[in-house]
Design an enzyme around this catalytic site. Structure first.
Site, PDB file in Angstrom:
ATOM      1  N   SER A 194      -9.929  -9.504 -63.104  1.00 11.72           N
ATOM      2  CA  SER A 194     -10.448  -8.957 -64.353  1.00 11.72           C
ATOM      3  C   SER A 194      -9.481  -9.269 -65.476  1.00 11.72           C
ATOM      4  O   SER A 194      -8.311  -9.545 -65.252  1.00 11.72           O
ATOM      5  CB  SER A 194     -10.577  -7.446 -64.238  1.00 11.72           C
ATOM      6  OG  SER A 194     -11.542  -7.096 -63.309  1.00 11.72           O
TER       7      SER A 194
ATOM      8  N   ASP B  95     -13.385  -1.750 -72.961  1.00 12.65           N
ATOM      9  CA  ASP B  95     -12.550  -2.280 -71.878  1.00 12.65           C
ATOM     10  C   ASP B  95     -11.705  -3.439 -72.412  1.00 12.65           C
ATOM     11  O   ASP B  95     -11.935  -4.610 -72.105  1.00 12.65           O
ATOM     12  CB  ASP B  95     -13.436  -2.731 -70.710  1.00 12.65           C
ATOM     13  CG  ASP B  95     -12.633  -2.969 -69.434  1.00 12.65           C
ATOM     14  OD1 ASP B  95     -11.440  -2.610 -69.402  1.00 12.65           O
ATOM     15  OD2 ASP B  95     -13.204  -3.526 -68.477  1.00 12.65           O
TER      16      ASP B  95
ATOM     17  N   HIS C 261      -8.942  -1.770 -67.982  1.00  8.55           N
ATOM     18  CA  HIS C 261      -8.816  -1.264 -66.610  1.00  8.55           C
ATOM     19  C   HIS C 261      -7.727  -1.996 -65.835  1.00  8.55           C
ATOM     20  O   HIS C 261      -7.344  -1.568 -64.749  1.00  8.55           O
ATOM     21  CB  HIS C 261     -10.171  -1.329 -65.883  1.00  8.55           C
ATOM     22  CG  HIS C 261     -10.630  -2.694 -65.504  1.00  8.55           C
ATOM     23  ND1 HIS C 261     -11.549  -3.406 -66.234  1.00  8.55           N
ATOM     24  CD2 HIS C 261     -10.304  -3.484 -64.465  1.00  8.55           C
ATOM     25  CE1 HIS C 261     -11.772  -4.573 -65.659  1.00  8.55           C
ATOM     26  NE2 HIS C 261     -11.028  -4.651 -64.574  1.00  8.55           N
TER      27      HIS C 261
END
Length: 545
Positions: free
Chosen positions: A231, A139, A86
């Site tokens: 992230s 992810d 992402h």
């Protein structure tokens, strides 16, 4: 993305941890620092320049002349950075960014005032991610840099291999602090891997529909967790001074509708790097380390001096099950009135395997091996040839534990090497494909208290009819035999062909109903055992010499 009243958010971490002693290394090695650091043990702290030389800062170009910090990443070679998928998605359009919209900075500590002598900036040539990526699946992404990173004191790769995620790892990043402010200097925090069951119990609405087999949970519920801003950063684990990449920060819970900041008292979810080793290897061409690092499980194991079958239970013979272990709190080990906290099995000269969902790491533990009767200072029996006595029991301090991220397997590493004797020997595990497929017709349950009295080691034989097929799944074995013992961790084993005929552990007690409940309704009560065969890859990867 919204799930009920909860949101998935890009993450970073909050607070993080340390370690350090410099070990000279060859430039081709990985996971070693070149800058000496002081060892701290705190929930959250600033790191120091060069302490995490594999941590990368990922930036998005917002225009020809402007850019913004977006995510963290981990340098795994001189050309590849591993991050979350992402992190390469445009937050407005939800489309993948082109390589020209992303660049990477290595060797930086202070984002606001980077040291130009240590910083390297690299453009991206290609972006790789899984075809089935969604916010709760796959992810993970690889960024291939156009230029080669130059390894120095502040830029080094982290090791990637089949790491058995468990225990405590360290996360670093520039995300929100406990004061809800983005940090300009790199921060670090040590946090535990949390079992999937605990994670689900903490927030079933969020995690129940998002946790995938390629993920694990970690963090505390006291403010030390991952959060907004970074992230894609890695969760690293240290082994003998070498750091390995275990996870990638993926997502956590938002505070509520209209507030996209992370909930600081919730767990974070990480992509499990070990689940994607084949993809990483195929994409990068890197020679990743083998999953097992050599087989540390002995071939001389499971030696048993009797193979008697007893449907109604019996006292074990002296020296018959020499792999049985008792686990005590250290301060209770010498109290003759105290029962152990749980049972376990010796699987090699440094590890005992047991089962527990909630482990309190702050309690020092003792492993006792070679026990037979708790009421006798010396274990003896009378044979046709006279009196036979076993050597004294041996107590070993537990150096550390490794907890499986999703089932109740815990490996205890002893502080010193276990000396094998006739009453202390390891049990075999199902290490071969044939053993993993093997379905015994008879099982043996071995524990103290099988016949009600917690005194001598006892055994009971189960047949195929005792296996509850309506309960048993790939990860578990259920038995309906109405014996009674309430101590978790004892083995479900059987004789099998392995280097001759040996006792092999196929199950480990995970859920045991209360004895009083069992007596009242034995027909509807069953014990649950973890299917050891289903977790052999993790067990083998977790062992260290």
């Amino acid at each position: 993305m919204i799930t009920g009243t909860f949101y998935y958010i890009p993450l970073v971490l909050l607070l993080l941890h340390l370690l350090g002693t410099v070990v000279p290394r060859d430039p081709l090695e990985c996971g070693r620092r070149k800058v000496a650091t002081n060892e701290l043990l705190v929930n959250a702290a600033n790191s120091s320049p060069g302490e995490w030389p594999w941590h990368a800062a990922i930036y998005h170009r917002t225009s020809v002349t402007t850019d913004s910090y977006a995510c963290g990443g981990s340098l795994i070679s001189d050309q590849f950075v591993l991050t979350a998928a992402h992190c390469v998605i445009d937050s407005a359009s939800r489309n993948q960014l082109g390589p020209n919209r992303i660049f990477i900075r290595l060797g930086i500590f202070d984002r606001a005032d980077p040291n130009l002598r240590t910083m390297q900036q690299h453009s991206i040539g290609k972006i790789y991610k899984m075809a089935d990526f969604s916010r709760n699946k796959d992810d993970i992404a690889l960024l291939e840099m156009k230029t080669v990173a130059e390894f120095n004191d502040h830029v080094q790769p982290i090791c990637v291999e089949a790491w058995a995620v468990g225990g405590y790892g360290t996360v670093v990043g520039w995300g929100l602090t406990e004061n809800d402010e983005l940090s300009v200097v790199l921060r670090k925090a040590q946090m535990p891997v949390i079992s999937t069951l605990s994670c689900l119990r903490s927030n079933r609405a969020l995690f129940g529909q998002s946790l995938d087999v390629g993920m694990f949970c970690a963090g505390y519920r006291n403010g030390t967790s991952v959060c907004n801003g970074d992230s894609g950063g890695g969760m690293a684990f240290s082994r003998s001074g070498v750091w390995f990449l275990g996870g990638i920060v993926s997502f956590s819970q938002m505070r509520g509708a209209g507030d996209n900041r992370c909930q600081i008292d919730g767990y974070g979810v990480f992509t499990n790097v070990s689940s994607y080793l084949d993809w990483i290897r195929d994409t990068t061409g890197l020679q990743l380390r083998s999953a097992t690092r050599g087989n540390l499980l002995p071939r001389e194991c499971g030696i048993n001096y009797s193979n008697e079958n007893h449907r109604n239970g019996r006292e074990a013979n002296l020296l018959e099950f020499p792999w049985m272990a008792m686990i005590f709190k250290k301060e209770e080990a010498n109290d003759p009135g105290k029962k152990p906290n749980r049972l376990g099995t010796l699987i090699n000269s440094r590890y005992v395997m047991t089962s527990v969902w909630f482990w309190h790491n702050e309690d020092p533990q003792i492993v006792r091996l070679g026990e037979y009767s708790m009421k006798q200072s010396e274990d003896c029996t009378t044979t046709d040839e006279g009196k036979l006595c076993a050597p004294p029991t041996k107590d070993y301090d537990v150096e550390r534990f490794i907890r499986h991220p999703s089932v109740a397997i815990v490996l205890l590493r002893t502080a010193s090497e276990v000396q094998f004797e006739e009453h202390i020997q390891p049990i075999c595990l199902p290490v071969t494909s044939a053993l993993k497929r093997f379905q015994p017709k008879r099982f043996s349950v071995t524990a103290w208290g099988v016949q009600g009295e917690f005194d001598r080691l006892s055994a009971i034989t189960l047949t195929d009819a005792d296996i509850r097929r309506d309960c048993s799944e790939e990860d578990m074995i259920c038995t309906s035999r109405p014996y009674c013992t309430e101590l978790h961790g004892h083995p479900l084993s059987a004789m099998a062909s392995y280097n001759g005929w040996r006792f092999v552990q196929f199950g480990m007690a995970s859920y045991l109903p209360n004895c009083n409940t069992r007596v009242r309704d034995a027909s509807n009560i069953f014990d649950t055992y973890i299917n050891v065969s289903s977790h052999m890859e993790w067990i083998a990867a977790a062992l260290e010499p």
